[in-house]
Design a protein around this motif. Structure first.
Motif, PDB file in Angstrom:
ATOM      1  N   CYS A 199       0.918  -1.122  -0.173  1.00  0.00           N
ATOM      2  CA  CYS A 199       0.051   0.081  -0.104  1.00  0.00           C
ATOM      3  C   CYS A 199       1.009   1.225   0.017  1.00  0.00           C
ATOM      4  CB  CYS A 199      -0.891   0.135   1.013  1.00  0.00           C
ATOM      5  SG  CYS A 199       0.081  -0.121   2.832  1.00  0.00           S
TER       6      CYS A 199
ATOM      7  N   TRP B 119       1.051  -3.458  11.681  1.00  0.00           N
ATOM      8  CA  TRP B 119      -0.022  -2.527  11.630  1.00  0.00           C
ATOM      9  C   TRP B 119       0.474  -1.134  11.033  1.00  0.00           C
ATOM     10  CZ3 TRP B 119      -4.194  -2.937  14.946  1.00  0.00           C
ATOM     11  CH2 TRP B 119      -4.290  -4.006  16.093  1.00  0.00           C
TER      12      TRP B 119
ATOM     13  N   TRP C 197      -0.645   3.009  10.816  1.00  0.00           N
ATOM     14  CA  TRP C 197      -1.326   3.956  11.379  1.00  0.00           C
ATOM     15  C   TRP C 197      -1.527   5.308  10.506  1.00  0.00           C
ATOM     16  CZ3 TRP C 197      -0.811   4.454  17.502  1.00  0.00           C
ATOM     17  CH2 TRP C 197      -1.509   5.808  17.848  1.00  0.00           C
TER      18      TRP C 197
ATOM     19  N   THR D 210      -7.857  -6.099   9.917  1.00  0.00           N
ATOM     20  CA  THR D 210      -9.225  -5.393  10.322  1.00  0.00           C
ATOM     21  C   THR D 210      -8.678  -3.875  10.387  1.00  0.00           C
ATOM     22  OG1 THR D 210      -9.560  -7.066  12.096  1.00  0.00           O
ATOM     23  CG2 THR D 210     -10.584  -4.918  12.453  1.00  0.00           C
ATOM     24  N   VAL D 211      -9.705  -3.024   9.862  1.00  0.00           N
ATOM     25  CA  VAL D 211      -9.525  -1.573   9.636  1.00  0.00           C
ATOM     26  C   VAL D 211     -10.355  -1.167  10.738  1.00  0.00           C
ATOM     27  CG1 VAL D 211     -10.172   0.462   8.612  1.00  0.00           C
ATOM     28  CG2 VAL D 211      -9.132  -1.641   7.148  1.00  0.00           C
TER      29      VAL D 211
ATOM     30  N   LEU E 271     -11.445   2.296  12.685  1.00  0.00           N
ATOM     31  CA  LEU E 271     -11.988   3.554  12.209  1.00  0.00           C
ATOM     32  C   LEU E 271     -12.570   4.257  13.315  1.00  0.00           C
ATOM     33  CD1 LEU E 271     -13.210   3.246   8.368  1.00  0.00           C
ATOM     34  CD2 LEU E 271     -11.161   3.927   9.039  1.00  0.00           C
TER      35      LEU E 271
END
Length: 241
Positions: free
Chosen positions: A8, A22, A24, A43-44, A46
Motif C-alpha cells: 500500500c 500495523w 497508522w 481489520t480496519v 476507524l
C-alpha cells in the motif's frame, strides 16, 4: 494484518505489510492499495475525531503521524497482546444488543483507548522517543499550522523563541534531516494531495501552499519531486506517461 501480505501507499510512500504489522493513518492522509485485497486479511479500525478522551489523545499522540511505517511488534508477546485487545474490541463492537447503547459506546471507547495506547508504545519502542524534544514538537505543530504561509525556518524560530540551530538540531535528532527539510516535505505533501485529488491548476495549487507564482512553485516541485506538477498529476492518476 492478520494474514497474507499487502502493498500500500500512505501519502505517496510505499509500504509492505505482513502478518502482525500495523499501519497508522491519520485523517487527511491518502491511503492507496497496490495489492488485491483478497490476498490479505486484516481489520480496519476507524474512529471519528473526538471519540477518544483528551488524556488518551495526548498520551498516544493520536494527532501526530507515525514517522516510520508499518508498526511492527518487537516480539511474539507484543504481537499477541495487540491481537487480544483487537479481538476483544471487535467482539464488543459486534454485541450492540447486549447492553444499553451508552454503556456499549463507553466499553468500545475504553477498549479502543487500550489499543491506541499500546500502538503508541509500539511507536516509541520502534522509533525511540519520536516526539523528540519540546522544541521539535512545537516546531512541527507550528509547521502544520502555518506551512501554507511560511517556508522559512527563521520565521518559525523567531515565532517560537528558538534559534535556527536549535530547531535544526532538534529536527535532525528525530527525522535525520534538518528543519528546512521538514517544512519542504510538508509543503510538497500538501501539493501532491491537491494535484491528485483536485482539478486545481498547478498555479492554483502553488498559491494554496504559499508560493507567489507558478514559476516558483514548479521550480520547487521539480527540485523536490524530480518531475513537474503536471507530470506527477498525470502519473499519479494513471494517465499515459
Amino acid at each position: 494484518m492478520r494474514s497474507g501480505a499487502l502493498r500500500c501507499s500512505l501519502d505517496f510512500t510505499d509500504h509492505a505489510l505482513s502478518e502482525g504489522d500495523w499501519l497508522w493513518a491519520r485523517p487527511g492522509q491518502i491511503l492507496q492499495f497496490g495489492t488485491d485485497l483478497a490476498q490479505a486479511r486484516g481489520t480496519v479500525v476507524l474512529f471519528p475525531s473526538g471519540f477518544l478522551g483528551g488524556p488518551t489523545v495526548e498520551a498516544a499522540r493520536v494527532d501526530q503521524p507515525a514517522p516510520r511505517q508499518p508498526l511492527v511488534p518487537r516480539d511474539e508477546d507484543q504481537r499477541q497482546a495487540l491481537r487480544r485487545v483487537l479481538d476483544l474490541l471487535e467482539s464488543e463492537y459486534d454485541r450492540l444488543a447486549d447492553l444499553p447503547v451508552d454503556v456499549h459506546i463507553e466499553i468500545v471507547r475504553h477498549l479502543l483507548a487500550v489499543l491506541v495506547l499500546r500502538l503508541a508504545h509500539l511507536r516509541v519502542t520502534q522509533d525511540g522517543d519520536e516526539a523528540g524534544s519540546e522544541a521539535y514538537r512545537r516546531f512541527r505543530q507550528a509547521v502544520e499550522r502555518d506551512f501554507t504561509r511560511s517556508h522559512r525556518v527563521e520565521e518559525y524560530a523567531r515565532q517560537l523563541g528558538y534559534s535556527v540551530r536549535t530547531l535544526t538540531r532538534a529536527t535532525r535528532a528525530v527525522t535525520g534531516s534538518g528543519a528546512k527539510r521538514l517544512i519542504d516535505d510538508r509543503v510538497l505533501l500538501e501539493a501532491k494531495r491537491l494535484l491528485v485529488h483536485t482539478d486545481l491548476s498547478a498555479a492554483a495549487v502553488g498559491e494554496r501552499v504559499g508560493f507567489p507564482g507558478a514559476t516558483a512553485f514548479t521550480r520547487f516541485f521539480r527540485q523536490r519531486a524530480g518531475e513537474t506538477p503536471a507530470a506527477f498529476r498525470n502519473r499519479a492518476r494513471g494517465g499515459p506517461r
